[in-house]
Design an enzyme around this catalytic site. Structure first.
Site, PDB file in Angstrom:
ATOM      1  N   ASN A 134      16.268  -3.629 158.045  1.00 56.62           N
ATOM      2  CA  ASN A 134      15.491  -4.835 158.383  1.00 56.62           C
ATOM      3  C   ASN A 134      13.984  -4.546 158.439  1.00 56.62           C
ATOM      4  O   ASN A 134      13.252  -5.196 159.176  1.00 56.62           O
ATOM      5  CB  ASN A 134      15.977  -5.496 159.689  1.00 56.62           C
ATOM      6  CG  ASN A 134      15.436  -6.909 159.923  1.00 56.62           C
ATOM      7  OD1 ASN A 134      15.196  -7.311 161.043  1.00 56.62           O
ATOM      8  ND2 ASN A 134      15.234  -7.667 158.877  1.00 56.62           N
TER       9      ASN A 134
ATOM     10  N   ASP B 142      17.733   0.059 147.563  1.00 58.18           N
ATOM     11  CA  ASP B 142      16.933   0.290 148.755  1.00 58.18           C
ATOM     12  C   ASP B 142      15.646   1.029 148.387  1.00 58.18           C
ATOM     13  O   ASP B 142      15.712   2.157 147.891  1.00 58.18           O
ATOM     14  CB  ASP B 142      17.780   1.132 149.720  1.00 58.18           C
ATOM     15  CG  ASP B 142      17.139   1.254 151.077  1.00 58.18           C
ATOM     16  OD1 ASP B 142      15.962   0.881 151.214  1.00 58.18           O
ATOM     17  OD2 ASP B 142      17.837   1.712 151.998  1.00 58.18           O
TER      18      ASP B 142
ATOM     19  N   CYS C 204      19.753  -6.603 155.383  1.00 57.77           N
ATOM     20  CA  CYS C 204      19.778  -5.304 154.702  1.00 57.77           C
ATOM     21  C   CYS C 204      20.168  -4.250 155.730  1.00 57.77           C
ATOM     22  O   CYS C 204      20.754  -4.579 156.776  1.00 57.77           O
ATOM     23  CB  CYS C 204      18.447  -5.012 154.022  1.00 57.77           C
ATOM     24  SG  CYS C 204      17.033  -4.890 155.144  1.00 57.77           S
TER      25      CYS C 204
ATOM     26  N   CYS D 239      12.505  -3.408 155.134  1.00 54.10           N
ATOM     27  CA  CYS D 239      12.061  -3.450 153.730  1.00 54.10           C
ATOM     28  C   CYS D 239      12.583  -4.705 153.020  1.00 54.10           C
ATOM     29  O   CYS D 239      11.871  -5.704 152.904  1.00 54.10           O
ATOM     30  CB  CYS D 239      12.496  -2.190 152.974  1.00 54.10           C
ATOM     31  SG  CYS D 239      11.849  -0.653 153.675  1.00 54.10           S
ATOM     32  N   ARG D 240      13.828  -4.653 152.543  1.00 53.06           N
ATOM     33  CA  ARG D 240      14.309  -5.728 151.670  1.00 53.06           C
ATOM     34  C   ARG D 240      14.474  -7.074 152.364  1.00 53.06           C
ATOM     35  O   ARG D 240      14.011  -8.099 151.847  1.00 53.06           O
ATOM     36  CB  ARG D 240      15.645  -5.316 151.019  1.00 53.06           C
ATOM     37  CG  ARG D 240      15.496  -4.179 150.034  1.00 53.06           C
ATOM     38  CD  ARG D 240      16.836  -3.570 149.700  1.00 53.06           C
ATOM     39  NE  ARG D 240      17.414  -2.903 150.867  1.00 53.06           N
ATOM     40  CZ  ARG D 240      18.624  -2.379 150.926  1.00 53.06           C
ATOM     41  NH1 ARG D 240      19.416  -2.467 149.877  1.00 53.06           N
ATOM     42  NH2 ARG D 240      19.047  -1.786 152.016  1.00 53.06           N
ATOM     43  N   SER D 241      15.153  -7.098 153.520  1.00 52.96           N
ATOM     44  CA  SER D 241      15.424  -8.425 154.100  1.00 52.96           C
ATOM     45  C   SER D 241      14.175  -9.119 154.657  1.00 52.96           C
ATOM     46  O   SER D 241      14.074 -10.351 154.538  1.00 52.96           O
ATOM     47  CB  SER D 241      16.570  -8.392 155.110  1.00 52.96           C
ATOM     48  OG  SER D 241      16.288  -7.578 156.219  1.00 52.96           O
TER      49      SER D 241
HETATM   50  P1  4NP Z   1      15.963  -1.733 154.225  1.00 54.57           P
HETATM   51  O1  4NP Z   1      15.507  -0.239 153.958  1.00 54.57           O
HETATM   52  O2  4NP Z   1      17.442  -1.696 154.490  1.00 54.57           O
HETATM   53  O3  4NP Z   1      15.639  -2.438 152.952  1.00 54.57           O
HETATM   54  O4  4NP Z   1      15.156  -2.211 155.417  1.00 54.57           O
HETATM   55  C1  4NP Z   1      15.819   0.832 154.821  1.00 54.57           C
HETATM   56  C2  4NP Z   1      14.968   1.139 155.857  1.00 54.57           C
HETATM   57  C3  4NP Z   1      15.263   2.202 156.676  1.00 54.57           C
HETATM   58  C4  4NP Z   1      16.386   2.969 156.455  1.00 54.57           C
HETATM   59  C5  4NP Z   1      17.248   2.640 155.440  1.00 54.57           C
HETATM   60  C6  4NP Z   1      16.960   1.572 154.622  1.00 54.57           C
HETATM   61  N1  4NP Z   1      16.666   4.104 157.273  1.00 54.57           N
HETATM   62  O5  4NP Z   1      17.667   4.783 157.009  1.00 54.57           O
HETATM   63  O6  4NP Z   1      15.943   4.360 158.234  1.00 54.57           O
END
Ligand code: 4NP
Length: 167
Positions: A13, A134, A10, A15-17
């Site tokens: 790294n 997200d 994702c 949340c989703r992944s």
């Molecule tokens: P992820 O979520 O891609 O599912 O881990 C996010 C976590 C942090 C950010 C964006 C998406 N960020 O912009 O900090």
């Protein structure tokens, strides 16, 4: 037997992944394939490298009985070459991963996680309905929605692993 390698990807790294990693580890183990399959996760962005998963992701997982033990890292070109299956959480992740591999055949290893949801098999791989939104800027409920989507796609990923291991 060579092990089959999966890497869920994702943006951050956190949340989703990592949630995908936790769900897939559980499903692969339940299928009796954990000796043969290695599951990792990584992000396309650098902001959260070294961080543990977002507490909302940890809680959403815990509510459904999953545990997660992960430290965020950034995807590298070599990770893609070493993987059998690279699971992008949304089309932006997919685009970033494709840029990383350029015109290499490794591009065929990069797939959207939700393309393995049997209920969505009729959709083309670039359909926005295949994105896992997200949840980072969202609510606890959004983490639950992401988890629903990951769980729904996992059976299809396990099927794909079986195919890969039989080759
Ligand atoms: P992820 O979520 O891609 O599912 O881990 C996010 C976590 C942090 C950010 C964006 C998406 N960020 O912009 O900090």
């Amino acid at each position: 037997m060579d092990s089959y390698r999966i890497i869920a990807v994702c943006l951050g790294n956190i949340c989703r992944s990592p949630m995908a990693e936790a769900v897939l580890k559980e499903r692969i183990a339940a299928a009796g394939l954990d000796e043969a399959v290695e599951i990792q996760s990584a992000g396309t962005g650098h902001w959260h490298v070294g961080h543990h998963p977002d507490p909302r992701a940890v809680q959403a997982l815990a509510r459904r009985g999953y545990s997660v033990d992960h430290v965020a890292r950034r995807i590298r070109r070599a990770d893609i070459g070493a993987a059998d299956l690279v699971l992008a959480m949304d089309r932006w992740n997919m685009t970033d991963l494709r840029e990383l591999v350029g015109d290499s055949d490794d591009v065929t290893r990069i797939r959207l996680m939700r393309s393995y949801d049997r209920g969505l098999a009729h959709l083309p791989e670039d359909d926005q309905a295949l994105d896992i939104p997200d949840p980072y800027y969202g609510s606890d409920a959004d983490f639950g929605v992401a988890l629903d989507m990951l769980e729904a796609a996992s059976a299809g990923v396990v099927d794909q692993v079986r195919i890969g291991l039989s080759r």
